[in-house]
Design a protein around this motif. Structure first.
Motif, PDB file in Angstrom:
ATOM      1  N   ALA A 166       0.828  -1.211   0.000  1.00 53.48           N
ATOM      2  CA  ALA A 166       0.000   0.000   0.000  1.00 53.48           C
ATOM      3  C   ALA A 166       0.860   1.258   0.000  1.00 53.48           C
ATOM      4  N   SER A 167       1.958   1.223   0.761  1.00 53.86           N
ATOM      5  CA  SER A 167       2.819   2.417   0.816  1.00 53.86           C
ATOM      6  C   SER A 167       3.468   2.680  -0.540  1.00 53.86           C
ATOM      7  N   VAL A 168       3.903   1.607  -1.224  1.00 56.64           N
ATOM      8  CA  VAL A 168       4.510   1.772  -2.547  1.00 56.64           C
ATOM      9  C   VAL A 168       3.466   2.224  -3.563  1.00 56.64           C
ATOM     10  N   ALA A 169       2.244   1.646  -3.477  1.00 58.59           N
ATOM     11  CA  ALA A 169       1.182   2.023  -4.418  1.00 58.59           C
ATOM     12  C   ALA A 169       0.775   3.488  -4.255  1.00 58.59           C
ATOM     13  N   LEU A 170       0.707   3.962  -3.018  1.00 57.57           N
ATOM     14  CA  LEU A 170       0.259   5.329  -2.754  1.00 57.57           C
ATOM     15  C   LEU A 170       1.347   6.369  -2.985  1.00 57.57           C
ATOM     16  N   PHE A 171       2.595   6.022  -2.645  1.00 51.63           N
ATOM     17  CA  PHE A 171       3.655   7.033  -2.644  1.00 51.63           C
ATOM     18  C   PHE A 171       4.759   6.771  -3.666  1.00 51.63           C
ATOM     19  N   GLY A 172       4.710   5.614  -4.340  1.00 54.31           N
ATOM     20  CA  GLY A 172       5.700   5.325  -5.366  1.00 54.31           C
ATOM     21  C   GLY A 172       7.109   5.279  -4.799  1.00 54.31           C
ATOM     22  N   LEU A 173       8.058   5.870  -5.553  1.00 50.84           N
ATOM     23  CA  LEU A 173       9.452   5.844  -5.136  1.00 50.84           C
ATOM     24  C   LEU A 173       9.700   6.676  -3.882  1.00 50.84           C
ATOM     25  N   ASN A 174       8.755   7.547  -3.523  1.00 48.51           N
ATOM     26  CA  ASN A 174       8.909   8.354  -2.312  1.00 48.51           C
ATOM     27  C   ASN A 174       8.515   7.588  -1.048  1.00 48.51           C
ATOM     28  N   ALA A 175       8.102   6.337  -1.210  1.00 50.30           N
ATOM     29  CA  ALA A 175       7.679   5.556  -0.044  1.00 50.30           C
ATOM     30  C   ALA A 175       8.798   5.404   0.976  1.00 50.30           C
ATOM     31  N   VAL A 176      10.068   5.392   0.505  1.00 50.89           N
ATOM     32  CA  VAL A 176      11.193   5.210   1.436  1.00 50.89           C
ATOM     33  C   VAL A 176      11.433   6.444   2.299  1.00 50.89           C
ATOM     34  N   ASN A 177      10.765   7.538   2.000  1.00 58.24           N
ATOM     35  CA  ASN A 177      10.963   8.769   2.773  1.00 58.24           C
ATOM     36  C   ASN A 177      10.053   8.862   3.989  1.00 58.24           C
ATOM     37  N   GLY A 178       9.533   7.747   4.452  1.00 58.31           N
ATOM     38  CA  GLY A 178       8.695   7.742   5.650  1.00 58.31           C
ATOM     39  C   GLY A 178       7.553   6.746   5.615  1.00 58.31           C
ATOM     40  N   THR A 200      17.332   6.007   6.377  1.00 60.30           N
ATOM     41  CA  THR A 200      17.765   4.630   6.145  1.00 60.30           C
ATOM     42  C   THR A 200      17.877   3.868   7.461  1.00 60.30           C
ATOM     43  N   ILE A 201      18.423   4.504   8.474  1.00 63.67           N
ATOM     44  CA  ILE A 201      18.569   3.855   9.783  1.00 63.67           C
ATOM     45  C   ILE A 201      17.202   3.562  10.379  1.00 63.67           C
ATOM     46  N   TRP A 202      16.267   4.480  10.242  1.00 64.90           N
ATOM     47  CA  TRP A 202      14.890   4.270  10.700  1.00 64.90           C
ATOM     48  C   TRP A 202      14.304   3.016  10.046  1.00 64.90           C
ATOM     49  N   LEU A 203      14.533   2.897   8.748  1.00 67.91           N
ATOM     50  CA  LEU A 203      14.023   1.752   7.995  1.00 67.91           C
ATOM     51  C   LEU A 203      14.660   0.445   8.476  1.00 67.91           C
ATOM     52  N   ILE A 204      15.966   0.458   8.671  1.00 68.72           N
ATOM     53  CA  ILE A 204      16.684  -0.752   9.078  1.00 68.72           C
ATOM     54  C   ILE A 204      16.249  -1.201  10.468  1.00 68.72           C
ATOM     55  N   ILE A 205      16.131  -0.264  11.404  1.00 70.55           N
ATOM     56  CA  ILE A 205      15.742  -0.616  12.772  1.00 70.55           C
ATOM     57  C   ILE A 205      14.364  -1.273  12.787  1.00 70.55           C
ATOM     58  N   GLY A 206      13.423  -0.709  12.059  1.00 71.32           N
ATOM     59  CA  GLY A 206      12.080  -1.279  12.005  1.00 71.32           C
ATOM     60  C   GLY A 206      12.068  -2.668  11.392  1.00 71.32           C
ATOM     61  N   MET A 219      22.048   0.892  -0.236  1.00 74.89           N
ATOM     62  CA  MET A 219      22.428   1.158  -1.625  1.00 74.89           C
ATOM     63  C   MET A 219      21.632   2.334  -2.199  1.00 74.89           C
ATOM     64  N   ALA A 220      20.341   2.377  -1.904  1.00 67.13           N
ATOM     65  CA  ALA A 220      19.521   3.493  -2.392  1.00 67.13           C
ATOM     66  C   ALA A 220      19.991   4.812  -1.801  1.00 67.13           C
ATOM     67  N   ALA A 221      20.385   4.794  -0.521  1.00 63.89           N
ATOM     68  CA  ALA A 221      20.794   6.028   0.151  1.00 63.89           C
ATOM     69  C   ALA A 221      22.108   6.562  -0.399  1.00 63.89           C
ATOM     70  N   VAL A 222      23.108   5.696  -0.580  1.00 59.32           N
ATOM     71  CA  VAL A 222      24.419   6.189  -0.997  1.00 59.32           C
ATOM     72  C   VAL A 222      24.497   6.464  -2.493  1.00 59.32           C
ATOM     73  N   LEU A 223      23.758   5.691  -3.302  1.00 58.56           N
ATOM     74  CA  LEU A 223      23.828   5.874  -4.749  1.00 58.56           C
ATOM     75  C   LEU A 223      22.828   6.903  -5.258  1.00 58.56           C
ATOM     76  N   GLY A 224      21.839   7.233  -4.435  1.00 58.92           N
ATOM     77  CA  GLY A 224      20.849   8.218  -4.852  1.00 58.92           C
ATOM     78  C   GLY A 224      19.888   7.694  -5.900  1.00 58.92           C
ATOM     79  N   VAL A 225      19.740   6.366  -5.994  1.00 54.52           N
ATOM     80  CA  VAL A 225      18.813   5.726  -6.937  1.00 54.52           C
ATOM     81  C   VAL A 225      17.946   4.772  -6.133  1.00 54.52           C
TER      82      VAL A 225
END
Length: 502
Positions: free
Chosen positions: A32-44, A342-348, A446-452
């Motif tokens: 649902a998060s990917v469907a609603l927010f697309g590539l911006n889903a990783v931002n929260g 990224t750290i928030w994502l990893i901890i969860g 990888m997404a955080a350091v490469l910017g993709v």
């Protein structure tokens, strides 16, 4: 009057429904998060989905009679397992900031523009990352250093940053999978009781074909790439680089210093931070004009200005206003704070994964796979499915490496399958697929350091897709599946010379 102690808790074994609820919740909320927010889903939004899934899991565990204290302890254990990764992430954020400020990354990009032909860029990027990762044994260090420069160079040349990121990750994971300096390679061998170089030799049967497939794919992608390369624009950018920085091979010293520390097996976080500090200090001597431009506080004394510039670059990143969009996008990056999402994502993700394992939910799902795996091909397919599933559900490659080994090791021995078969399967599925999952610690890094974004580079991480498929093919065909004698203890007394029964 004595007070009777509280009666002991009644702990219930999890049902299949209990085991399915967390996984289904995770898939539904992440989808649902990917469907609603697309590539911006990783931002929260993605992080919120994983935290809610973790809370749902905790309610299932409470329902089965476990205490909240036990759940909290499991969560603390999960966070402890990624403390090393968190320090690496902070160090890489600092390194990107100071390498941009010192001219290290601009110099890498400048020489890359001069030396690399656009049509051969993708295979060269892949091969360079293969060489470095084999030398230092770290996919994270390779991507966080050379990878950053290569993706920036692709943007400057009008090439695809997504394909470049796929080439970087493919090359980086060749070394992570077979280098004797790689901690994941060493761990896979140790967990399965396999001598290190025997494990590496077994790995080559899947690594070499997958690497060749990746190389051919990147050659084809390079030939078919309709580059937006414009020599006039590129010359303008190179001229601007020379105006902003003193371009010299000396600017690459922090890169070679980091490679040397990695070969010497200095802990990754410490090696990266030392290289970041060296780059910051070098800026004072090699690029003093950059510090003046970056801080823009003429009343501050020069030594204090340099210290402040290093401090800010490591904390919040370097900022450049050159007037050329591509240069500003490349250089205005880094800082420890850029890694917080990224750290928030990893901890969860890791907390979720540890909980489903600690309280028996994972084992409940895996046991049916084991019971149905009647052939060697199905057994190896079960290992691959479990490892990839753990990368998705647990969000950490070490969990995806450790738990399948623990779950399947006895079954492999019972069937007379050599332990290196299992070490290869869990490496191909657990290590290599980890950067393909957006919320996995490796994918997030990888997404955080490469910017993709992970979803954008995933189709082009050819090596990471090919390796587990080749492992499955070996399992189905039986090719290079190694066997050992099966010892049946109750029959050995009747066998001459105590030879094992096959």
């Amino acid at each position: 009057m004595d007070i009777d102690p509280k009666p002991p808790r009644t702990i219930k074994a999890p049902s299949y429904l209990d085991a399915l609820i967390p996984v289904v919740s995770l898939i539904a909320l992440v989808g649902a998060s990917v469907a609603l927010f697309g590539l911006n889903a990783v931002n929260g939004p993605l992080q919120v989905a994983i935290i809610i899934s973790t809370m749902i899991t905790s309610m299932v565990i409470l329902k089965n009679g476990h205490s909240w204290e036990a759940i909290s302890e499991s969560g603390r254990k999960g966070i402890a397992t990624v403390s090393g990764a968190i320090f690496i992430l902070f160090s890489v954020g600092a390194l990107i900031g100071t390498w941009n400020m010192s001219g290290t990354i601009p110099t890498m990009v400048y020489y890359g523009i001069v030396m690399i032909t656009p049509n051969w860029f993708y295979p060269i990027a892949f091969l360079v990352c293969v060489g470095v990762s084999l030398s230092i044994g770290s996919s994270w260090t390779t991507a966080g250093t050379l990878g950053v420069g290569l993706v920036g160079l692709a943007n400057m040349l009008g090439l695809s940053p997504e394909i470049t990121a796929g080439a970087v990750i493919s090359g980086a994971y060749v070394g992570d999978k077979v280098s004797p300096l790689s901690e994941s390679t060493v761990l896979a061998a140790q967990l399965n009781g396999v001598e290190l170089y025997k494990h590496i030799r077994t790995q080559l049967w899947t690594t070499v074909p997958a690497a060749l497939i990746a190389l051919i794919a990147f050659i084809v992608l390079g030939m078919n790439q309709h580059s937006a390369f414009d020599a006039t624009v590129t010359n303008n950018e190179m001229t601007r680089f020379n105006e902003l920085f003193h371009i010299t091979p000396w600017n690459l010293l922090p890169l070679f210093f980091l490679l040397m520390l990695s070969v010497l097996k200095v802990p990754a976080a410490l090696a990266i931070m030392c290289s970041a500090l060296l780059a910051g200090i070098m800026t004072s001597f090699m690029q003093p004009q950059v510090i003046v431009r970056f801080i823009a506080e003429p009343d501050v004394a020069t030594p204090l200005l340099a210290i402040k510039a290093i401090w800010i670059a490591m904390a919040t990143g370097f900022q450049e206003n050159s007037g050329i969009e591509q240069i500003d996008a490349l250089l205005s990056r880094g800082g420890m704070d850029s890694m917080l999402l990224t750290i928030w994502l990893i901890i969860g993700a890791v907390t979720f994964g540890i909980m489903v394992d600690d309280f028996g939910l994972l084992n409940k799902l895996v046991t049916p796979l084991l019971l149905r795996a009647r052939t060697v091909g199905r057994l190896i397919a079960s290992v691959v499915a479990t490892a990839i599933g753990l990368n998705i559900a647990a969000g950490d490659q070490y969990i995806a490496l450790l738990l399948p080994t623990r779950l399947f090791r006895a079954e492999f021995a019972k069937r007379g399958l050599a332990p290196e078969n299992l070490s290869r399967a869990v490496s191909d599925a657990g290590i290599v697929t980890s950067p393909l999952i957006p919320w996995n610690s490796c994918g997030a890094y990888m997404a955080a350091v490469l910017g993709v974004s992970t979803m954008a580079y995933m189709p082009f991480a050819v090596f990471n897709i090919a390796a587990p498929l080749i492992t499955l093919a070996l399992g189905i065909t039986g090719f290079n599946i190694r066997h050992i004698p099966i010892v049946v203890p109750e029959l050995t007394e009747n066998i001459p010379d105590n030879k094992p029964v096959e």
